[in-house]
Design an enzyme around this catalytic site. Structure first.
Site, PDB file in Angstrom:
ATOM      1  N   HIS A  79      23.677  20.122 -24.390  1.00 50.73           N
ATOM      2  CA  HIS A  79      24.274  19.033 -24.195  1.00 50.73           C
ATOM      3  C   HIS A  79      25.322  18.840 -23.103  1.00 50.73           C
ATOM      4  O   HIS A  79      26.016  19.848 -23.023  1.00 50.73           O
ATOM      5  CB  HIS A  79      25.133  18.816 -25.636  1.00 50.73           C
TER       6      HIS A  79
ATOM      7  N   GLU B  57      23.892  23.750 -16.258  1.00 49.56           N
ATOM      8  CA  GLU B  57      22.893  23.909 -17.293  1.00 49.56           C
ATOM      9  C   GLU B  57      21.655  24.757 -17.029  1.00 49.56           C
ATOM     10  O   GLU B  57      21.060  25.291 -17.958  1.00 49.56           O
ATOM     11  CB  GLU B  57      22.315  22.466 -17.765  1.00 49.56           C
TER      12      GLU B  57
HETATM   13  C1  GAR Z   1      20.638  17.076 -19.119  1.00 44.46           C
HETATM   14  O1  GAR Z   1      21.929  16.927 -18.408  1.00 44.46           O
HETATM   15  C2  GAR Z   1      20.879  17.346 -20.726  1.00 44.46           C
HETATM   16  O2  GAR Z   1      22.023  18.087 -20.908  1.00 44.46           O
HETATM   17  C3  GAR Z   1      20.982  15.963 -21.261  1.00 44.46           C
HETATM   18  O3  GAR Z   1      20.086  15.289 -20.501  1.00 44.46           O
HETATM   19  C4  GAR Z   1      19.911  15.858 -19.256  1.00 44.46           C
HETATM   20  C5  GAR Z   1      18.246  16.412 -18.849  1.00 44.46           C
HETATM   21  O4  GAR Z   1      18.149  16.739 -17.729  1.00 44.46           O
HETATM   22  N1  GAR Z   1      20.730  16.028 -22.405  1.00 44.46           N
HETATM   23  C6  GAR Z   1      21.325  14.925 -23.301  1.00 44.46           C
HETATM   24  O5  GAR Z   1      22.177  14.084 -22.872  1.00 44.46           O
HETATM   25  C7  GAR Z   1      21.096  15.001 -24.916  1.00 44.46           C
HETATM   26  N2  GAR Z   1      22.152  14.563 -25.627  1.00 44.46           N
HETATM   27  P1  GAR Z   1      16.467  17.555 -17.471  1.00 44.46           P
HETATM   28  O6  GAR Z   1      15.566  16.390 -17.844  1.00 44.46           O
HETATM   29  O7  GAR Z   1      16.522  17.479 -15.738  1.00 44.46           O
HETATM   30  O8  GAR Z   1      16.592  18.737 -17.906  1.00 44.46           O
END
Ligand code: GAR
Length: 195
Positions: free
Chosen positions: A106, A176
């Site tokens: 998250h 992340e």
């Molecule tokens: C990331 O920032 C993740 O934390 C968020 O979506 C993005 C996906 O990036 N997730 C949420 O908001 C879920 N509640 P990615 O597809 O490049 O990994």
């Protein structure tokens, strides 16, 4: 051994970071299968390039997509489910099937800024509007309620005075990419205990 099954809806840069860390030997894990609910998701290309069996599973092509996801993960010997930018709520059945082995990332410091509707730029907008000086990312266990399970690991970044949701999202996404692998390594070596 961690046998990872991924759920991801769009770009999948978090999945890519894990793929890269397995390729470099930093993380010991098997990359067993990837499922996206979005047939156009770039993450499907990333998985195919890394030779990970990749599937589009949604209500458009399956009457019971959640059942199919469980089947696919079981067929590919998944023991740990990695939600990485998965924009759908996972079913109680899946959570039950992979009990305490469904993880989510998250893009904020839970327990604040979580819950229904809190995804993508909504989260970063809320953090900025609340005047927070620090944000970050959280890895937590998934329960049937949004962003509610045990927090396993967090990393922080500063919120700068001139941040927009986009600039903050970019800074958070960079950590992340470190945080998921760090968490999986710590789970594997027992530094992070899950029930
Ligand atoms: C990331 O920032 C993740 O934390 C968020 O979506 C993005 C996906 O990036 N997730 C949420 O908001 C879920 N509640 P990615 O597809 O490049 O990994």
């Amino acid at each position: 051994m961690l046998n990872l099954g991924f759920l991801s809806s769009h770009s999948g840069s978090n999945v890519q970071a894990i793929i890269d860390n397995v390729a470099s030997g930093k993380l010991r894990a098997n990359l067993c299968a990837l499922v996206s609910n979005n047939s156009h998701a770039f993450v499907l290309e990333r998985a195919k390039k890394a030779n990970i069996p990749a599937f589009h599973i949604s209500s458009h092509n399956y009457a019971d997509p959640e059942k199919k996801i469980i089947e696919v993960f079981n067929e590919h010997n998944v023991n740990t489910v990695i939600l990485a930018g998965y924009m759908k709520k996972v079913s109680a059945d899946l959570i039950h099937n992979f009990s305490n082995r469904v993880l989510n990332i998250h893009p904020a410091l839970l327990p604040k800024f979580g819950g229904e509707g809190m995804f993508g730029s909504n989260v970063h907008k809320a953090v900025i509007e609340a005047g927070e000086k620090t944000s970050g990312a959280t890895i937590h266990l998934v329960t049937p309620n949004y962003d509610d399970g045990k927090i396993l690991n967090q990393m922080t970044v500063p919120v700068l005075d001139n941040d927009t949701p986009e600039t903050l999202a970019k800074r958070v996404l960079e950590i992340e990419h470190i945080l998921y692998t760090d968490t999986l390594i710590k789970i594997a070596n027992g530094e992070i205990l899950i029930p």
